[in-house]
Design an enzyme around this catalytic site. Structure first.
Site, PDB file in Angstrom:
ATOM      1  NE  ARG A 154      -3.411  -2.292   2.795  1.00  0.00           N
ATOM      2  CZ  ARG A 154      -2.939  -3.354   3.439  1.00  0.00           C
ATOM      3  NH1 ARG A 154      -1.719  -3.354   3.947  1.00  0.00           N
ATOM      4  NH2 ARG A 154      -3.687  -4.432   3.588  1.00  0.00           N
ATOM      5  NE  ARG A 235       6.485  -1.503  12.946  1.00  0.00           N
ATOM      6  CZ  ARG A 235       5.555  -0.623  12.581  1.00  0.00           C
ATOM      7  NH1 ARG A 235       5.899   0.480  11.951  1.00  0.00           N
ATOM      8  NH2 ARG A 235       4.277  -0.841  12.845  1.00  0.00           N
ATOM      9  CG  ASP A 259       8.950   8.214  10.979  1.00  0.00           C
ATOM     10  OD1 ASP A 259       9.080   9.213  11.723  1.00  0.00           O
ATOM     11  OD2 ASP A 259       7.901   7.544  10.927  1.00  0.00           O
ATOM     12  CD  GLU A 264      10.338   2.946  16.795  1.00  0.00           C
ATOM     13  OE1 GLU A 264      10.889   3.228  15.716  1.00  0.00           O
ATOM     14  OE2 GLU A 264       9.102   2.956  16.944  1.00  0.00           O
ATOM     15  CG  HIS A 296       7.225   5.036  14.580  1.00  0.00           C
ATOM     16  ND1 HIS A 296       7.582   3.742  14.861  1.00  0.00           N
ATOM     17  CD2 HIS A 296       6.242   4.939  13.635  1.00  0.00           C
ATOM     18  CE1 HIS A 296       6.852   2.901  14.149  1.00  0.00           C
ATOM     19  NE2 HIS A 296       6.026   3.611  13.387  1.00  0.00           N
ATOM     20  CD  GLN A 297       6.951  13.688  12.840  1.00  0.00           C
ATOM     21  OE1 GLN A 297       7.713  14.076  13.703  1.00  0.00           O
ATOM     22  NE2 GLN A 297       6.210  14.525  12.119  1.00  0.00           N
TER      23      GLN A 297
HETATM   24  N1  LIG Z   1       6.399   4.988  10.179  1.00  0.00           N
HETATM   25  C1  LIG Z   1       5.097   4.799  10.348  1.00  0.00           C
HETATM   26  O1  LIG Z   1       4.417   5.608  11.004  1.00  0.00           O
HETATM   27  C2  LIG Z   1       4.418   3.598   9.717  1.00  0.00           C
HETATM   28  C3  LIG Z   1       3.024   3.611   9.580  1.00  0.00           C
HETATM   29  C4  LIG Z   1       2.399   2.523   8.952  1.00  0.00           C
HETATM   30  C5  LIG Z   1       3.133   1.452   8.502  1.00  0.00           C
HETATM   31  N2  LIG Z   1       4.486   1.457   8.680  1.00  0.00           N
HETATM   32  C6  LIG Z   1       5.292   0.321   8.191  1.00  0.00           C
HETATM   33  O2  LIG Z   1       5.208   0.292   6.786  1.00  0.00           O
HETATM   34  C7  LIG Z   1       5.256  -1.081   6.361  1.00  0.00           C
HETATM   35  C8  LIG Z   1       4.590  -1.207   5.010  1.00  0.00           C
HETATM   36  O3  LIG Z   1       3.208  -0.927   5.148  1.00  0.00           O
HETATM   37  P1  LIG Z   1       2.162  -1.272   3.985  1.00  0.00           P
HETATM   38  O4  LIG Z   1       0.839  -0.832   4.472  1.00  0.00           O
HETATM   39  O5  LIG Z   1       2.668  -0.790   2.671  1.00  0.00           O
HETATM   40  O6  LIG Z   1       2.238  -2.875   4.022  1.00  0.00           O
HETATM   41  P2  LIG Z   1       1.783  -3.868   2.872  1.00  0.00           P
HETATM   42  O7  LIG Z   1       1.567  -5.187   3.552  1.00  0.00           O
HETATM   43  O8  LIG Z   1       0.694  -3.289   2.045  1.00  0.00           O
HETATM   44  O9  LIG Z   1       3.092  -3.975   1.938  1.00  0.00           O
HETATM   45  C9  LIG Z   1       4.279  -4.581   2.332  1.00  0.00           C
HETATM   46  C10 LIG Z   1       4.930  -5.155   1.073  1.00  0.00           C
HETATM   47  O10 LIG Z   1       6.227  -5.645   1.421  1.00  0.00           O
HETATM   48  C11 LIG Z   1       6.432  -6.840   0.657  1.00  0.00           C
HETATM   49  N3  LIG Z   1       7.521  -7.618   1.252  1.00  0.00           N
HETATM   50  C12 LIG Z   1       7.484  -8.455   2.311  1.00  0.00           C
HETATM   51  N4  LIG Z   1       8.716  -8.970   2.525  1.00  0.00           N
HETATM   52  C13 LIG Z   1       9.537  -8.435   1.579  1.00  0.00           C
HETATM   53  C14 LIG Z   1      10.911  -8.579   1.289  1.00  0.00           C
HETATM   54  N5  LIG Z   1      11.700  -9.401   1.988  1.00  0.00           N
HETATM   55  N6  LIG Z   1      11.423  -7.873   0.247  1.00  0.00           N
HETATM   56  C15 LIG Z   1      10.629  -7.057  -0.494  1.00  0.00           C
HETATM   57  N7  LIG Z   1       9.313  -6.888  -0.259  1.00  0.00           N
HETATM   58  C16 LIG Z   1       8.778  -7.575   0.760  1.00  0.00           C
HETATM   59  C17 LIG Z   1       5.077  -7.522   0.673  1.00  0.00           C
HETATM   60  O11 LIG Z   1       4.973  -8.485  -0.359  1.00  0.00           O
HETATM   61  C18 LIG Z   1       4.144  -6.333   0.474  1.00  0.00           C
HETATM   62  O12 LIG Z   1       3.892  -6.081  -0.897  1.00  0.00           O
HETATM   63  C19 LIG Z   1       4.508  -1.830   7.489  1.00  0.00           C
HETATM   64  O13 LIG Z   1       4.977  -3.149   7.594  1.00  0.00           O
HETATM   65  C20 LIG Z   1       4.807  -1.026   8.720  1.00  0.00           C
HETATM   66  O14 LIG Z   1       5.852  -1.655   9.433  1.00  0.00           O
HETATM   67  C21 LIG Z   1       5.133   2.504   9.268  1.00  0.00           C
END
Ligand SMILES: NC(=O)c1ccc[n+]([C@@H]2O[C@H](COP(=O)([O-])OP(=O)(O)OC[C@H]3O[C@@H](n4cnc5c(N)ncnc54)[C@H](O)[C@@H]3O)[C@@H](O)[C@H]2O)c1
Length: 332
Positions: A154, A235, A259, A264, A296-297
């Site tokens: 996403r 992460r 971020d 953290e 982490h914002q």
């Molecule tokens: N900083 C923040 O405030 C914040 C907020 C929301 C999410 N996040 C992080 O963002 C990450 C991604 O979110 P999303 O909603 O896009 O998740 P998502 O599940 O839609 O997408 C993650 C993608 O990573 C791929 N993937 C998994 N392992 C992989 C690898 N070894 N190599 C390459 N691709 C791989 C998956 O196939 C998937 O397409 C989350 O896991 C979360 O940890 C951070």
């Protein structure tokens, strides 16, 4: 249902209370982070609501189960901080908010990338000190540069489209399940090694799992273009921070915007400005002039907070009526 809400921040109470007018749960807000010592605060609460840095490990889950907890409701997407096997062993269901606003995180990623590249964070501080010189603030055009993405779900998908269509970058992506729809926009899926070898900027958007822990290690960093810049809004555990510090010292990495940080939990979301921070790796990283760290914002928009509150409280109500959408249930 009664909900013990851990790591509560002042800005969360308003959206949760507003949404809860429709759900009528009984929410006890606790500022403490959840761990095995603070778990007793959840006594008699069938639902425990947690965020990214709560420590939901086997010891914590044991205490919660003993006190009658049946549901862990994550108010975030990532679930790397929950021991899913221990949850199942203790008869505790785990639900999360799979998507609340991918735009919030994608837009923030672009903001970090732009600031890192053009050193906007440093310029802001200089001008406040009446220092108007530009030495050290030289950036590069993003147009035509190669952006490498690991993870195109996403958030990564939105970042890819924005950089390709909005800035005219070359976008090379790697994903274990490539989103072929993105190819329509000119985004190319290649092997991880090719992403690493060609990227001027690397953005991390894959989840933290046992397979991706310290994905960015000494070996991976050495395989990249000299001077590559790294942006991590996913992460902290994806990056071996000690290896990153060494790579920045040597010039192999030309800068990073983070971020998230693997340590953290001990730092973020608190005012530690009057304390001596004992994490020397973090101090070293955050003090480099070519490093930008935020607490982490990326998720932190009004729209995202509201969506998080809606889904979290709906998840709790659906659990009460045994009607959870399978997409929100997290299993081992
Ligand atoms: N900083 C923040 O405030 C914040 C907020 C929301 C999410 N996040 C992080 O963002 C990450 C991604 O979110 P999303 O909603 O896009 O998740 P998502 O599940 O839609 O997408 C993650 C993608 O990573 C791929 N993937 C998994 N392992 C992989 C690898 N070894 N190599 C390459 N691709 C791989 C998956 O196939 C998937 O397409 C989350 O896991 C979360 O940890 C951070």
């Amino acid at each position: 249902m009664r909900i013990a809400f851990f790591s509560a921040q002042p800005y969360e109470k308003e959206p949760f209370e507003k949404v809860n007018e429709n759900y009528k749960h009984e929410i006890d807000y606790h500022e403490s982070i959840l761990n095995k010592k603070t778990a007793v605060l959840a006594e008699k609460a069938p639902v425990v609501c947690v965020f990214v840095n709560d420590k939901v490990d086997a010891d914590t889950l044991k205490v919660l189960a003993k006190n009658g907890t049946k549901l862990i409701a994550l108010r975030c997407a990532g679930f790397n901080n929950v021991d899913l096997k221990a949850a199942a062993d203790n008869g505790i269901t785990v639900v999360r908010v799979p998507a609340y606003s991918p735009y919030a995180v994608a837009e923030y990623t672009i903001g970090l990338l732009l600031s890192l590249n053009r050193k906007i964070h440093r310029a802001y501080v200089r001008v406040r000190e009446d220092d108007f010189n530009l030495n050290g603030l030289l950036g590069h055009d993003l147009h035509g540069k190669t952006i490498g993405l690991l993870g195109t779900g996403r958030i990564g998908g939105l970042v890819a489209k924005c950089l390709k269509l909005g800035f005219g970058c070359e976008v090379l992506a790697h994903d274990i399940k490539p989103n072929k729809e993105l190819e329509k926009f000119g985004i190319q899926f290649v092997e991880q090694q090719e992403v690493l070898a060609k990227a001027d900027f690397l953005c991390l958007h894959c989840p933290l799992t046992p397979d991706t822990e310290h994905l960015v290690d000494e070996k991976l960093l050495a395989s990249m273009k000299k001077g590559v810049k790294i942006i991590n809004t996913s992460r902290g555990g994806l990056v071996d921070t000690k290896a990153l510090v060494k790579a920045i010292e040597s010039g192999q990495v030309g800068g990073c915007a983070m971020d998230v940080y693997e340590g953290e939990r001990r730092l973020f979301y608190r005012d530690l400005s009057n304390e001596v921070i004992k994490d020397t790796t973090f101090q070293q990283l955050a003090n480099f002039p070519n490093v930008l760290v935020t607490s982490h914002q990326a998720f932190f928009t009004a729209e995202a907070l509201s969506a998080i509150a809606h889904t979290t409280l709906k998840n709790v109500s659906d659990f009460a009526s045994q009607n959870n959408d399978p997409s929100v249930i997290v299993k081992n």
